[in-house]
Design a protein around this motif. Structure first.
Motif, PDB file in Angstrom:
ATOM      1  N   GLN A 110      -8.633  10.307   9.582  1.00 47.78           N
ATOM      2  CA  GLN A 110      -8.747  11.412   8.631  1.00 47.78           C
ATOM      3  C   GLN A 110      -8.512  12.747   9.328  1.00 47.78           C
ATOM      4  OE1 GLN A 110      -9.097  11.104   5.376  1.00 47.78           O
ATOM      5  NE2 GLN A 110      -9.243   8.879   5.475  1.00 47.78           N
ATOM      6  N   LEU A 111      -7.839  13.642   8.635  1.00 50.51           N
ATOM      7  CA  LEU A 111      -7.622  15.003   9.108  1.00 50.51           C
ATOM      8  C   LEU A 111      -8.344  15.973   8.185  1.00 50.51           C
ATOM      9  CD1 LEU A 111      -3.784  14.895   9.902  1.00 50.51           C
ATOM     10  CD2 LEU A 111      -5.633  14.998  11.560  1.00 50.51           C
ATOM     11  N   ASP A 112      -8.664  17.126   8.737  1.00 48.69           N
ATOM     12  CA  ASP A 112      -9.322  18.141   7.917  1.00 48.69           C
ATOM     13  C   ASP A 112      -8.369  18.665   6.835  1.00 48.69           C
ATOM     14  OD1 ASP A 112     -11.562  17.895   9.501  1.00 48.69           O
ATOM     15  OD2 ASP A 112     -11.004  19.576  10.821  1.00 48.69           O
ATOM     16  N   ASN A 113      -8.933  18.973   5.693  1.00 47.98           N
ATOM     17  CA  ASN A 113      -8.230  19.651   4.605  1.00 47.98           C
ATOM     18  C   ASN A 113      -7.218  18.790   3.854  1.00 47.98           C
ATOM     19  OD1 ASN A 113      -9.589  22.070   5.287  1.00 47.98           O
ATOM     20  ND2 ASN A 113      -8.007  22.546   6.813  1.00 47.98           N
ATOM     21  N   VAL A 114      -7.077  17.522   4.203  1.00 52.63           N
ATOM     22  CA  VAL A 114      -6.137  16.684   3.453  1.00 52.63           C
ATOM     23  C   VAL A 114      -6.625  15.231   3.458  1.00 52.63           C
ATOM     24  CG1 VAL A 114      -4.660  16.385   5.506  1.00 52.63           C
ATOM     25  CG2 VAL A 114      -3.745  15.942   3.213  1.00 52.63           C
ATOM     26  N   THR A 115      -6.778  14.683   2.281  1.00 55.62           N
ATOM     27  CA  THR A 115      -7.170  13.285   2.108  1.00 55.62           C
ATOM     28  C   THR A 115      -6.170  12.618   1.182  1.00 55.62           C
ATOM     29  OG1 THR A 115      -9.519  13.837   2.357  1.00 55.62           O
ATOM     30  CG2 THR A 115      -8.982  11.721   1.326  1.00 55.62           C
ATOM     31  N   PRO A 116      -5.608  11.498   1.580  1.00 52.75           N
ATOM     32  CA  PRO A 116      -4.556  10.900   0.754  1.00 52.75           C
ATOM     33  C   PRO A 116      -5.096  10.128  -0.444  1.00 52.75           C
ATOM     34  CG  PRO A 116      -4.978   9.517   2.655  1.00 52.75           C
ATOM     35  CD  PRO A 116      -5.846  10.733   2.814  1.00 52.75           C
ATOM     36  N   GLU A 117      -4.275  10.055  -1.472  1.00 51.42           N
ATOM     37  CA  GLU A 117      -4.512   9.077  -2.524  1.00 51.42           C
ATOM     38  C   GLU A 117      -3.992   7.743  -1.982  1.00 51.42           C
ATOM     39  OE1 GLU A 117      -2.683  10.276  -6.235  1.00 51.42           O
ATOM     40  OE2 GLU A 117      -2.837  12.385  -5.645  1.00 51.42           O
ATOM     41  N   ILE A 118      -4.790   6.701  -2.120  1.00 51.83           N
ATOM     42  CA  ILE A 118      -4.416   5.389  -1.603  1.00 51.83           C
ATOM     43  C   ILE A 118      -4.252   4.420  -2.758  1.00 51.83           C
ATOM     44  CG2 ILE A 118      -5.051   3.499  -0.059  1.00 51.83           C
ATOM     45  CD1 ILE A 118      -6.737   5.471   1.534  1.00 51.83           C
ATOM     46  N   TYR A 119      -3.078   3.822  -2.820  1.00 53.33           N
ATOM     47  CA  TYR A 119      -2.791   2.833  -3.855  1.00 53.33           C
ATOM     48  C   TYR A 119      -2.638   1.478  -3.184  1.00 53.33           C
ATOM     49  CZ  TYR A 119      -1.802   7.062  -6.503  1.00 53.33           C
ATOM     50  OH  TYR A 119      -1.898   8.300  -7.103  1.00 53.33           O
TER      51      TYR A 119
ATOM     52  N   LYS B 291       0.847  -1.199   0.000  1.00 53.98           N
ATOM     53  CA  LYS B 291       0.000   0.000   0.000  1.00 53.98           C
ATOM     54  C   LYS B 291       0.878   1.242   0.000  1.00 53.98           C
ATOM     55  CE  LYS B 291      -3.832  -2.084   2.668  1.00 53.98           C
ATOM     56  NZ  LYS B 291      -4.916  -1.941   1.684  1.00 53.98           N
ATOM     57  N   LEU B 292       0.404   2.262  -0.680  1.00 53.01           N
ATOM     58  CA  LEU B 292       1.063   3.564  -0.670  1.00 53.01           C
ATOM     59  C   LEU B 292       0.025   4.635  -0.380  1.00 53.01           C
ATOM     60  CD1 LEU B 292       3.517   5.449  -1.193  1.00 53.01           C
ATOM     61  CD2 LEU B 292       2.851   5.452  -3.613  1.00 53.01           C
ATOM     62  N   TYR B 293       0.290   5.460   0.637  1.00 53.86           N
ATOM     63  CA  TYR B 293      -0.583   6.574   1.007  1.00 53.86           C
ATOM     64  C   TYR B 293       0.144   7.862   0.633  1.00 53.86           C
ATOM     65  CZ  TYR B 293      -2.833   2.935   3.793  1.00 53.86           C
ATOM     66  OH  TYR B 293      -3.450   1.778   4.202  1.00 53.86           O
ATOM     67  N   TRP B 294      -0.518   8.685  -0.185  1.00 51.97           N
ATOM     68  CA  TRP B 294       0.134   9.869  -0.759  1.00 51.97           C
ATOM     69  C   TRP B 294      -0.703  11.099  -0.430  1.00 51.97           C
ATOM     70  CZ3 TRP B 294       4.811   9.977  -3.217  1.00 51.97           C
ATOM     71  CH2 TRP B 294       5.126  11.089  -4.000  1.00 51.97           C
ATOM     72  N   TRP B 295      -0.237  11.883   0.566  1.00 48.13           N
ATOM     73  CA  TRP B 295      -0.939  13.094   0.969  1.00 48.13           C
ATOM     74  C   TRP B 295      -0.364  14.293   0.211  1.00 48.13           C
ATOM     75  CZ3 TRP B 295       0.389   9.371   4.612  1.00 48.13           C
ATOM     76  CH2 TRP B 295      -0.642   8.875   5.429  1.00 48.13           C
ATOM     77  N   LYS B 296      -1.151  14.924  -0.618  1.00 41.26           N
ATOM     78  CA  LYS B 296      -0.726  16.141  -1.298  1.00 41.26           C
ATOM     79  C   LYS B 296      -1.515  17.302  -0.713  1.00 41.26           C
ATOM     80  CE  LYS B 296       0.475  18.024  -5.806  1.00 41.26           C
ATOM     81  NZ  LYS B 296       0.594  17.755  -7.254  1.00 41.26           N
ATOM     82  N   HIS B 297      -0.843  18.171   0.002  1.00 43.22           N
ATOM     83  CA  HIS B 297      -1.498  19.262   0.717  1.00 43.22           C
ATOM     84  C   HIS B 297      -1.886  20.387  -0.247  1.00 43.22           C
ATOM     85  CE1 HIS B 297      -0.376  17.562   4.687  1.00 43.22           C
ATOM     86  NE2 HIS B 297       0.693  17.144   4.033  1.00 43.22           N
ATOM     87  N   ASN B 298      -2.683  21.321   0.261  1.00 44.12           N
ATOM     88  CA  ASN B 298      -3.171  22.419  -0.582  1.00 44.12           C
ATOM     89  C   ASN B 298      -2.307  23.669  -0.476  1.00 44.12           C
ATOM     90  OD1 ASN B 298      -3.808  23.278   1.970  1.00 44.12           O
ATOM     91  ND2 ASN B 298      -6.036  23.280   1.672  1.00 44.12           N
ATOM     92  N   CYS B 299      -1.138  23.543   0.161  1.00 47.55           N
ATOM     93  CA  CYS B 299      -0.246  24.694   0.302  1.00 47.55           C
ATOM     94  C   CYS B 299       1.176  24.205   0.561  1.00 47.55           C
ATOM     95  CB  CYS B 299      -0.713  25.603   1.447  1.00 47.55           C
ATOM     96  SG  CYS B 299      -0.754  24.776   3.046  1.00 47.55           S
ATOM     97  N   LYS B 300       2.106  25.153   0.640  1.00 50.83           N
ATOM     98  CA  LYS B 300       3.500  24.794   0.871  1.00 50.83           C
ATOM     99  C   LYS B 300       3.766  24.380   2.314  1.00 50.83           C
ATOM    100  CE  LYS B 300       5.411  27.916  -2.643  1.00 50.83           C
ATOM    101  NZ  LYS B 300       6.337  29.048  -2.880  1.00 50.83           N
TER     102      LYS B 300
END
Length: 284
Positions: free
Chosen positions: A272-281, A227-236
């Motif tokens: 789960q956290l607010d404002n970020v949901t990971p892509e799950i592979y 499994k790979l969990y990939w969190w891409k945030h909405n800011c730097k």
């Protein structure tokens, strides 16, 4: 694609079955462990990522000897024969910023992981990379199996009689489930020129980490990215730290399981956290 503008965190679950994921040269090449928990060093993981990027056609600065594709047998030789670097390599008067920029543009592993260029020619340039990876650690203590092996052939010709068998040992992990955590920093990405496209290549390398990596210590199919969990945030710079993100992945043995034999013996949960949901592979 432009320079990475969104911080990335990731976690990966790896299983090891009847393989030596990372031998310790100071301990008879036995699988690495710390108080019973299995470990795979970050250096080992980055080596595999480099190999996968190289398989994908990317230019790599830190190449292993058995995968050298440009004829250079050292980092110094590879750097000194690069035209882009030679423009700025002037010994103690080297323009470090331009030298680092040229190196980052040339090799994806330099702009990803960073690199220290320190050679006898008085060049000393350091590059900090945006991609950081922690060592992999097993969720539970591992069982290391040692097997005695023999070699029953002559190593040298000319002997009148066959030599006696040579004894040796082979060590491997019976089964282990390991977790790897990592992050990609936007501020450092700006300095090295690391792009969104580069992050996708890193992701692809992680998903196929053990392709073309088989050996006697790691037979084909003995190591698997599950499994790979990939969190891409909405800011730097997101509000949630990387440590908090990584803690959202929780893994525990199922009730009644004492000695796990597969990933199916584990309960895997993701808070789960607010404002970020990971892509799950999921590759299981």
């Amino acid at each position: 694609m432009g320079i990475l503008q969104n911080k990335i965190d990731f976690s990966m679950i790896i299983t090891v079955k009847n393989a030596n994921p990372n031998g310790d040269p100071l301990n008879g090449n036995r699988p690495r462990e710390n108080y019973g928990y299995g470990e795979i060093s970050d250096v080992c993981l980055k080596r595999k990522i480099r190999n996968r990027l190289q398989d994908m056609g990317e230019k790599i600065f830190v190449q292993s000897d058995d995968r050298c594709d440009d004829g250079f047998d050292s980092l110094r030789e590879r750097a000194e024969n690069n035209e882009a670097l030679n423009k700025y390599a002037k010994g103690k008067n080297t323009d470090r910023d331009k030298y680092a920029k040229a190196a980052c543009e040339e090799w994806i592993d330099v702009r990803s992981f960073g690199q220290v260029f320190a050679f006898k020619s008085s060049i000393s340039v350091g590059v900090r990379g945006p991609v950081t990876i922690q060592q992999a650690v097993s969720v539970d203590p591992i069982d290391i199996i040692s097997m005695q092996i023999t070699k029953s052939v002559n190593g040298e010709s000319g002997s009148e009689s066959k030599s006696s068998d040579t004894m040796g040992s082979k060590h491997f992990v019976d089964f282990g489930l390991y977790v790897v955590n990592g992050s990609i920093n936007c501020q450092l990405a700006e300095k090295t020129g690391f792009t969104d496209e580069d992050s996708e290549k890193i992701k692809e390398a992680l998903m196929t980490l053990f392709e073309n990596d088989c050996s006697a210590a790691r037979p084909e199919g003995s190591m698997e990215v599950c499994k790979l969990y990939w969190w891409k945030h909405n800011c730097k710079t997101p509000a949630n730290s990387s440590a908090k993100i990584h803690r959202q992945l929780k893994i525990s043995l199922k009730d009644g399981i004492i000695r796990p034999k597969s990933i199916d013996d584990y309960d895997i949960m993701l808070d789960q956290l607010d404002n970020v949901t990971p892509e799950i592979y999921d590759f299981v």
